[in-house]
Design an enzyme around this catalytic site. Structure first.
Site, mmCIF file in Angstrom:
data_model
loop_
_atom_site.group_PDB
_atom_site.id
_atom_site.type_symbol
_atom_site.label_atom_id
_atom_site.label_comp_id
_atom_site.label_asym_id
_atom_site.label_seq_id
_atom_site.Cartn_x
_atom_site.Cartn_y
_atom_site.Cartn_z
ATOM 1 N N HIS A 103 0.883 -1.167 0.000
ATOM 2 C CA HIS A 103 0.000 0.000 0.000
ATOM 3 C C HIS A 103 0.923 1.220 0.000
ATOM 4 O O HIS A 103 1.998 1.195 0.618
ATOM 5 C CB HIS A 103 -0.821 0.124 1.285
ATOM 6 C CG HIS A 103 -1.757 -1.001 1.579
ATOM 7 N ND1 HIS A 103 -1.339 -2.152 2.197
ATOM 8 C CD2 HIS A 103 -3.087 -1.121 1.407
ATOM 9 C CE1 HIS A 103 -2.393 -2.953 2.367
ATOM 10 N NE2 HIS A 103 -3.457 -2.352 1.898
ATOM 11 N N ASP A 106 2.282 2.053 3.370
ATOM 12 C CA ASP A 106 3.199 1.088 4.013
ATOM 13 C C ASP A 106 4.633 1.492 3.759
ATOM 14 O O ASP A 106 5.500 1.327 4.619
ATOM 15 C CB ASP A 106 3.128 -0.323 3.378
ATOM 16 C CG ASP A 106 1.771 -0.937 3.356
ATOM 17 O OD1 ASP A 106 0.950 -0.578 4.198
ATOM 18 O OD2 ASP A 106 1.553 -1.799 2.468
HETATM 19 C C1 XUL Z 1 -7.369 -6.434 4.586
HETATM 20 C C2 XUL Z 1 -6.647 -6.826 3.382
HETATM 21 C C3 XUL Z 1 -5.850 -5.763 2.718
HETATM 22 C C4 XUL Z 1 -5.822 -5.864 1.229
HETATM 23 C C5 XUL Z 1 -5.132 -4.715 0.543
HETATM 24 O O1 XUL Z 1 -8.145 -7.435 5.145
HETATM 25 O O2 XUL Z 1 -6.664 -7.968 2.980
HETATM 26 O O3 XUL Z 1 -4.569 -5.795 3.227
HETATM 27 O O4 XUL Z 1 -5.230 -7.043 0.799
HETATM 28 O O5 XUL Z 1 -5.628 -3.496 0.896
#
Ligand code: XUL
Ligand code: CO
Length: 441
Positions: A103, A106
């Site tokens: 993300h 992150d």
């Molecule tokens: C949350 C989840 C996230 C997604 C990406 O449950 O799985 O980490 O994979 O936003």
């Protein structure tokens, strides 16, 4: 690129075969093994999730983090982020994972304005590009975190405030830009706060319309910059929001079709999200595959005794073998892969725990891949299922499938020569025993 000192005392993980006694070795995942002219590494396309493995601290609602990595020190957040990323890429190489996922927030610290956040992200992405080049590790997918910052407490694209929608759009624009820059093969939309807590304050129809408008804007933007990666929706029924709009694959398909988005999206299916929705992992894969919308996998497992997303590493070979038969039958994941969206348990604080966790997940998937290939090659289940539906292959059954016949004709047939159908056993117990012969013999 200058050689930096090692952040990990664990050596690169080697394949030592099923009989290995070394716990820090692969028993089933042999990245270089050729299967049908392709390496295991290329078949499995394993990916490491940056958020869990490099931002997870073990904190939970009852207490703070327990996991402290040696590089997490200093005062300048951007410099720490760079060293953390060096440690991450060293880990990706040592664990033999060809991909990573992140993300935006992150990898780079959020600033006090969007402009500052973008600047931080650009600086870290430049570093990531160098590291990708130096190591050969590639980006499976990027995404934007539209759920942690308090501004998103009532949703991002489904927020009742158009200003928040606009902010989310600006953030996703940048996230798609950097995913493209890093050669990301997919881009994920997980709507963690795209849903509602109470209908007392919610206009559900407007929120769903807004979510669709947002996704159309993303499609248009990607087209305008020439981003060719696959867009993926990651369904989850709840958590953090009580009711999430992308509840499961079936509701996702209905949503995409309703708003004319179906040709632009596939699904990123997460095991623990499937079970939270009351489905099996294999069910979600089959529903997506049936519509040619199987995109990628977030590999993890929940705990059936707990009602939340525990994001554990999956070592359940039976569950994964069933999932793998469906994935292989569907022709694989294409540009997708198996991303370990999984985290260490809070007391697993040692550096080598991160290796054990991924070795377990990778080996379980690799073994499942091999078992599924054997199951499909033997074809016993396939021919059982084909026989079960054989009455639709010819005669009036075929007429039904091809829509050449209606109620009147069928009524005449049943009242005439067909009469009462003869019951046939589903043979579930026989089939379950047959499955066990692959897993345990
Ligand atoms: C949350 C989840 C996230 C997604 C990406 O449950 O799985 O980490 O994979 O936003
Ligand atoms: Co996920």
């Amino acid at each position: 690129m200058k050689k930096t000192r090692s952040h990990w005392s664990v050596p690169t993980i080697a394949y030592e075969g099923p009989g290995a006694t070394n716990a820090l070795a692969f028993r089933h995942y042999n990245p270089d093994e050729l299967i049908d002219g392709k390496t295991m590494s290329a078949h499995m396309r394993f990916s490491i999730a940056y958020w869990h493995s490099f931002r997870g601290t073990g904190s939970d609602p009852f207490g703070p983090g327990t996991i402290l990595r040696p590089w997490e020190k200093g005062t300048d957040a951007v410099s720490i982020a760079k060293v953390r990323m060096d440690a991450a890429f060293e880990f990706f190489q040592k664990i033999r994972a060809p991909f990573w996922c992140f993300h935006d927030r992150d990898i780079a610290p959020e600033g006090s304005t969007l402009a500052q956040s973008n600047k931080n992200l650009d600086a870290i992405v430049a570093h990531a590009k160098d590291l990708q080049k130096a190591t050969g590790v590639k980006l499976l997918w990027g995404t934007a975190n539209l759920f942690s910052n308090p501004r998103f407490m009532c949703g991002a694209s489904t927020n009742p405030d158009a200003h928040v929608f606009a902010y989310a759009a600006a953030q996703v624009k940048q996230a798609i830009d950097v995913t493209k820059l890093l050669g990301g093969e997919n881009y994920v939309f997980w709507g963690g706060r795209e849903g509602y807590e109470t209908l007392l304050n919610t206009n559900l129809k407007r929120e769903q319309d807004h979510l669709a408008a947002f996704l159309h804007m993303a499609v248009d933007y990607a087209k305008s910059i020439g981003f060719k990666g696959q867009f993926l929706i990651e369904p989850k029924p709840k958590e953090p929001t009580k009711h999430q709009y992308d509840f499961d694959v079936a509701s996702g398909i209905a949503f995409l079709r309703t708003y004319g988005l179906e040709s632009h999206f596939k699904f990123n299916i997460e095991t623990n999200h499937a079970t939270l929705a009351g489905h099996t992992f294999q069910h979600e894969i089959e529903v997506a595959a049936a519509q040619n919308m199987l995109g990628s996998i977030d590999a993890n497992a929940g705990d059936l005794l707990l009602g939340w997303d525990t994001d554990q590493f999956n070592t359940d070979v039976k569950e994964l073998t069933l999932a793998m038969t469906s994935i292989l039958r569907a022709g694989g994941l294409g540009s997708g892969g198996f991303n370990f969206d999984a985290k260490l348990r809070r007391p697993s604080i040692d550096a080598d725990d991160l290796f054990h966790a991924h070795i377990g997940g990778m080996d379980a998937y690799a073994l499942a891949f091999k078992l599924a290939r054997k199951i499909l090659a033997d074809g016993k289940f396939e021919s059982f299922v084909a026989d079960r539906y054989a009455s639709f292959d010819t005669g009036f059954g075929q007429d039904i499938e091809q829509r050449r016949i209606g109620f009147k004709e069928l009524n005449k047939l049943v009242l005439g020569k067909l009469g009462e159908p003869k019951p046939k056993s589903g043979k579930q117990e026989y089939l379950e025993n047959l499955l066990n012969t692959y897993l345990h013999d």
